[in-house]
Design an enzyme around this catalytic site. Structure first.
Site, PDB file in Angstrom:
ATOM      1  N   TYR A  10      13.834  -6.693  -9.708  1.00  0.00           N
ATOM      2  CA  TYR A  10      14.000  -5.236  -9.721  1.00  0.00           C
ATOM      3  C   TYR A  10      14.171  -4.713 -11.143  1.00  0.00           C
ATOM      4  CZ  TYR A  10      15.140  -5.647  -4.684  1.00  0.00           C
ATOM      5  OH  TYR A  10      15.138  -5.909  -3.341  1.00  0.00           O
ATOM      6  N   LYS A  30      19.064 -11.714  -6.396  1.00  0.00           N
ATOM      7  CA  LYS A  30      18.088 -12.702  -5.943  1.00  0.00           C
ATOM      8  C   LYS A  30      17.340 -13.328  -7.118  1.00  0.00           C
ATOM      9  CE  LYS A  30      17.191  -9.317  -2.272  1.00  0.00           C
ATOM     10  NZ  LYS A  30      17.731  -8.172  -3.022  1.00  0.00           N
ATOM     11  N   HIS A  90      14.448 -15.261  -3.353  1.00  0.00           N
ATOM     12  CA  HIS A  90      13.745 -14.036  -2.968  1.00  0.00           C
ATOM     13  C   HIS A  90      12.533 -14.266  -2.065  1.00  0.00           C
ATOM     14  CE1 HIS A  90      13.323  -9.678  -4.572  1.00  0.00           C
ATOM     15  NE2 HIS A  90      12.886  -9.743  -3.338  1.00  0.00           N
TER      16      HIS A  90
END
Length: 381
Positions: A132, A157, A190
């Site tokens: 992210y 993650k 992930h």
């Protein structure tokens, strides 16, 4: 660098990671067992605050017990939570909030205010990820919140390009630095496979030494070691199918504590949910309200059973969808940048869907996936 707490000052409101987020003032309200005097309250002379490390130290009585941890609203099942502080114990005893706040597609600069607003609204689980690229902003929001580290459940993650023992260790250390914390509450893998597609040339994967065996003997082994070192308090996976879980459980020393997967009325993963429940693995749902990864031709809010339940309970479609997932036994991590939506998404504790309403929403299942461009993770070897 160290200050004795001997007079009223702002230090009384300082919080401590080592005392489960309790402030000095809260510690002074607790009692410990003294071998000579029995149950005795702490005094200021018993406590010392380490300004450099932001740590409370007990300096009075070598045999005094540590302050009790902050009480959490324990529930046995996600559907019985009554507030944002309600949490279910993972199989190692760590309490994980049922409802969290997602940060997908928020940049470092964009994420600070929404996470700040979410924490003010009462959310305590914050979900982020290496890919992210917003962990630094999430950490800034945590520090600005005024909450103790022990008051927040932080989930992040390791990205699929970091599969492998050394790369996973490195990725975790990077996340710790970016977040500005000493530990991560929940660290998860992930994706069960390697990075593919753009910007990699066709046919190439990252890491280049990827094999399906690497996922369990390399990546998961690193997760277990990080857990035993105390750098992470719980470990889990994301997007794992039943097959992936069965394969991992053949060789792992510590089985996953959670599995975060796409779960919504169009994708009611009944077999996976039942498998996870049977083996004590919490299923955490994402895309509960729809996925931003694909242009959906339909809105979950417009489904007749969702609209009917919303009308019957005086709730919104979003609240019905989240409540449905919770009553199925899932944890949820809705995302919004608007404070009013955050408040709306948190309004899921004061009503219950009937058996008929649950079945009507279940019947919307078509097996349609919207996240990951519709790719079924079970196709990953």
């Amino acid at each position: 660098k160290r200050t004795e707490v001997t007079s009223s000052s702002s230090h009384l409101n300082k919080r401590s990671d080592q005392c489960d987020g309790l402030s000095v003032r809260q510690c002074l309200e607790l009692k410990y067992r003294n071998p000579k005097k029995g149950s005795v309250a702490y005094t200021r002379s018993d406590l010392r605050y380490d300004l450099q490390h932001k740590r409370l130290e007990l300096v009075g009585g070598s045999k005094a017990s540590q302050p009790a941890p902050i009480a959490k609203a324990l529930v046995a099942f996600s559907g019985t939570a009554t507030s944002l502080s309600g949490g279910v114990p993972l199989h190692n005893g760590i309490v994980m909030p049922v409802v969290g706040f997602g940060t997908y597609k928020m940049s470092n600069s964009d994420v600070v205010q929404p996470v700040t607003d979410a924490l003010k609204a009462g959310y305590r689980l914050i979900d982020t990820a290496q890919v992210y690229e917003n962990e630094k902003g999430v950490g800034e929001a945590l520090r600005n919140s005024g909450l103790g580290r022990g008051d927040i459940f932080l989930e992040t993650k390791v990205w699929r390009s970091s599969h492998g023992y050394d790369r996973t260790i490195k990725a975790c250390n990077q996340s710790l630095r970016k977040l500005g914390v000493d530990y991560i509450d929940l660290y998860v893998i992930h994706w069960p496979g390697p990075k593919t597609g753009w910007p990699l040339p066709r046919g190439q994967v990252c890491p280049p030494d990827w094999t399906p065996k690497l996922r369990d003997t390399g990546t998961w082994k690193a997760m277990e070691d990080l857990y035993e070192q105390g750098k992470v308090k719980a470990i889990g996976v994301t997007n794992y199918s039943v097959r992936h879980l069965k394969q991992l459980m053949k060789t792992c020393k510590i089985k996953p504590m959670i599995n975060q997967v796409e779960f919504h009325p169009r994708l009611v993963q009944k077999e996976l949910l039942e498998f996870c429940q049977k083996h004590g693995i919490v299923l955490q749902a994402y895309a509960s309200l729809g996925s931003g990864d694909a242009s959906q031709a339909e809105s979950f809010f417009s489904f007749p059973p969702v609209k009917a339940a919303a009308k019957a309970h005086g709730k919104t479609g979003a609240q019905v969808l989240l409540r449905w997932a919770m009553q199925k036994g899932c944890h949820v991590v809705p995302k919004s940048v608007r404070p009013e939506r955050m408040k709306e998404n948190a309004g899921v504790f004061n009503f219950k869907l009937s058996s008929a309403e649950m079945k009507a929403i279940d019947a919307l299942h078509t097996g349609t996936r919207y996240a990951w461009k519709g790719l079924d993770p079970d196709t990953v070897e």
